[in-house]
Write a protein that holds these residues in place. Structure first.
Motif, PDB file in Angstrom:
ATOM      1  N   PHE A 144      16.770 -92.103 -11.467  1.00  0.00           N
ATOM      2  CA  PHE A 144      15.725 -93.142 -11.912  1.00  0.00           C
ATOM      3  C   PHE A 144      15.658 -94.038 -10.925  1.00  0.00           C
ATOM      4  O   PHE A 144      14.313 -94.598 -10.478  1.00  0.00           O
ATOM      5  CB  PHE A 144      16.370 -93.927 -13.158  1.00  0.00           C
ATOM      6  CG  PHE A 144      15.708 -95.339 -13.389  1.00  0.00           C
ATOM      7  CD1 PHE A 144      14.371 -95.182 -13.851  1.00  0.00           C
ATOM      8  CD2 PHE A 144      16.375 -96.522 -13.262  1.00  0.00           C
ATOM      9  CE1 PHE A 144      13.693 -96.262 -14.245  1.00  0.00           C
ATOM     10  CE2 PHE A 144      15.629 -97.751 -13.786  1.00  0.00           C
ATOM     11  CZ  PHE A 144      14.300 -97.597 -14.192  1.00  0.00           C
ATOM     12  N   LEU A 145      16.652 -94.663  -9.924  1.00  0.00           N
ATOM     13  CA  LEU A 145      16.311 -95.590  -8.885  1.00  0.00           C
ATOM     14  C   LEU A 145      15.573 -94.762  -7.795  1.00  0.00           C
ATOM     15  O   LEU A 145      14.559 -95.579  -7.298  1.00  0.00           O
ATOM     16  CB  LEU A 145      17.638 -95.856  -8.310  1.00  0.00           C
ATOM     17  CG  LEU A 145      18.309 -96.983  -9.354  1.00  0.00           C
ATOM     18  CD1 LEU A 145      20.038 -97.081  -8.692  1.00  0.00           C
ATOM     19  CD2 LEU A 145      17.769 -98.048  -9.680  1.00  0.00           C
ATOM     20  N   ARG A 146      15.785 -93.572  -7.414  1.00  0.00           N
ATOM     21  CA  ARG A 146      15.072 -93.026  -6.501  1.00  0.00           C
ATOM     22  C   ARG A 146      13.617 -92.953  -6.920  1.00  0.00           C
ATOM     23  O   ARG A 146      12.676 -92.921  -6.071  1.00  0.00           O
ATOM     24  CB  ARG A 146      15.628 -91.652  -6.272  1.00  0.00           C
ATOM     25  CG  ARG A 146      14.930 -90.755  -5.199  1.00  0.00           C
ATOM     26  CD  ARG A 146      15.720 -89.285  -4.870  1.00  0.00           C
ATOM     27  NE  ARG A 146      15.560 -88.492  -6.169  1.00  0.00           N
ATOM     28  CZ  ARG A 146      16.548 -88.370  -6.800  1.00  0.00           C
ATOM     29  NH1 ARG A 146      17.722 -88.840  -6.579  1.00  0.00           N
ATOM     30  NH2 ARG A 146      16.463 -87.355  -7.892  1.00  0.00           N
ATOM     31  N   ASN A 147      13.237 -92.458  -8.258  1.00  0.00           N
ATOM     32  CA  ASN A 147      11.934 -92.122  -8.568  1.00  0.00           C
ATOM     33  C   ASN A 147      11.304 -93.874  -8.879  1.00  0.00           C
ATOM     34  O   ASN A 147      10.011 -93.996  -8.563  1.00  0.00           O
ATOM     35  CB  ASN A 147      11.882 -91.681  -9.968  1.00  0.00           C
ATOM     36  CG  ASN A 147      12.217 -90.326  -9.706  1.00  0.00           C
ATOM     37  OD1 ASN A 147      12.366 -89.480  -8.868  1.00  0.00           O
ATOM     38  ND2 ASN A 147      12.461 -89.452 -10.969  1.00  0.00           N
ATOM     39  N   LEU A 148      12.079 -94.677  -9.076  1.00  0.00           N
ATOM     40  CA  LEU A 148      11.352 -96.046  -9.206  1.00  0.00           C
ATOM     41  C   LEU A 148      10.910 -96.702  -7.836  1.00  0.00           C
ATOM     42  O   LEU A 148       9.932 -97.448  -7.793  1.00  0.00           O
ATOM     43  CB  LEU A 148      12.558 -97.011 -10.015  1.00  0.00           C
ATOM     44  CG  LEU A 148      11.890 -98.614  -9.996  1.00  0.00           C
ATOM     45  CD1 LEU A 148      10.944 -98.403 -11.386  1.00  0.00           C
ATOM     46  CD2 LEU A 148      13.144 -99.350 -10.515  1.00  0.00           C
TER      47      LEU A 148
END
Length: 232
Positions: A197-201
């Motif tokens: 999630f953080l990488r994609n955000l």
């Protein structure tokens, strides 16, 4: 008001007429953990030679989001104080939802002023940080001498509950509405896919397009091939 006595960071004001250098992430001030209001905040500061200005980040941000403003404010003669709010970065992360209400968040800023020996300061807020700064001006007006808020204008509480108002304007898939109407659903997805999630955000070079229907944040947490390029 008392004068701070702790040493300044390596960021200092350039000579008059000198252009500000291109920002190097290595020049961002080193953090200090400051005890406030029963928690510890990770705080970055620079200047130490002028009027205090406190920069309050939003979500999904971090104190580092102010990296371009810090040297400019130091050059203008400010003591720049940039905290990570509770729950962000290396600041304390209480587990109770009520520990993140506006009384706690604004009390953190008041205690931060007390820590540095300031009676009041200029507060700059962005997004969620602006919401906290608006609350600070209402709950502790004597600790604020100037307000600069970005992205989020002051919103007066009306007769209609906020979630109902947001749902009527933004729809049931808006994340504020979804998180409150379907408690636990997003939590489980984020817990299962935290790193993804953080990488994609945090992406760059995103192509412009209309938002897809559905819960965008949950889709981000599940996406194996997100749009744009990684920031790393």
């Amino acid at each position: 008001m008392t004068s701070p006595t702790r040493p300044a960071t390596h960021l200092v004001a350039p000579a008059p007429g000198t252009a500000l250098p291109t920002f190097d992430p290595a020049d961002f001030p080193q953090p200090t953990l400051v005890p406030v209001n029963g928690v510890e905040l990770e705080v970055f500061e620079a200047g130490r030679h002028g009027r205090p200005v406190v920069l309050c980040h939003g979500w999904p941000e971090h104190a580092f989001s102010w990296r371009h403003q810090v040297p400019a404010l130091v050059a203008a003669g400010y003591h720049v104080i940039v905290p990570n709010q509770r729950g962000y970065g290396n600041s304390s992360r209480p587990t109770k939802v009520t520990d993140y209400d506006i009384e706690h968040l604004t009390a953190d800023l008041v205690a931060l002023l007390d820590h540095y020996g300031y009676e009041d300061a200029t507060f700059v807020g962005h997004d969620w940080g602006a919401f906290v700064v608006w609350g600070l001006t209402l709950l502790h007006p004597h600790r604020v001498n100037t307000v600069i808020n970005l992205s989020l204008p002051y919103q007066e509480r009306g007769e209609t509950p906020w979630i109902e108002l947001m749902e009527s304007v933004l729809g049931g898939d808006f994340y504020f509405v979804h998180f409150n109407r379907q408690p636990g659903v997003a939590d489980a997805v984020f817990d299962e896919n935290t790193s993804r999630f953080l990488r994609n955000l945090y992406r760059k070079d995103m192509p412009a397009s209309e938002p897809a229907p559905g819960m965008a944040l949950i889709d981000l947490a599940r996406a194996e091939a997100p749009r744009g390029a990684s920031l790393s």
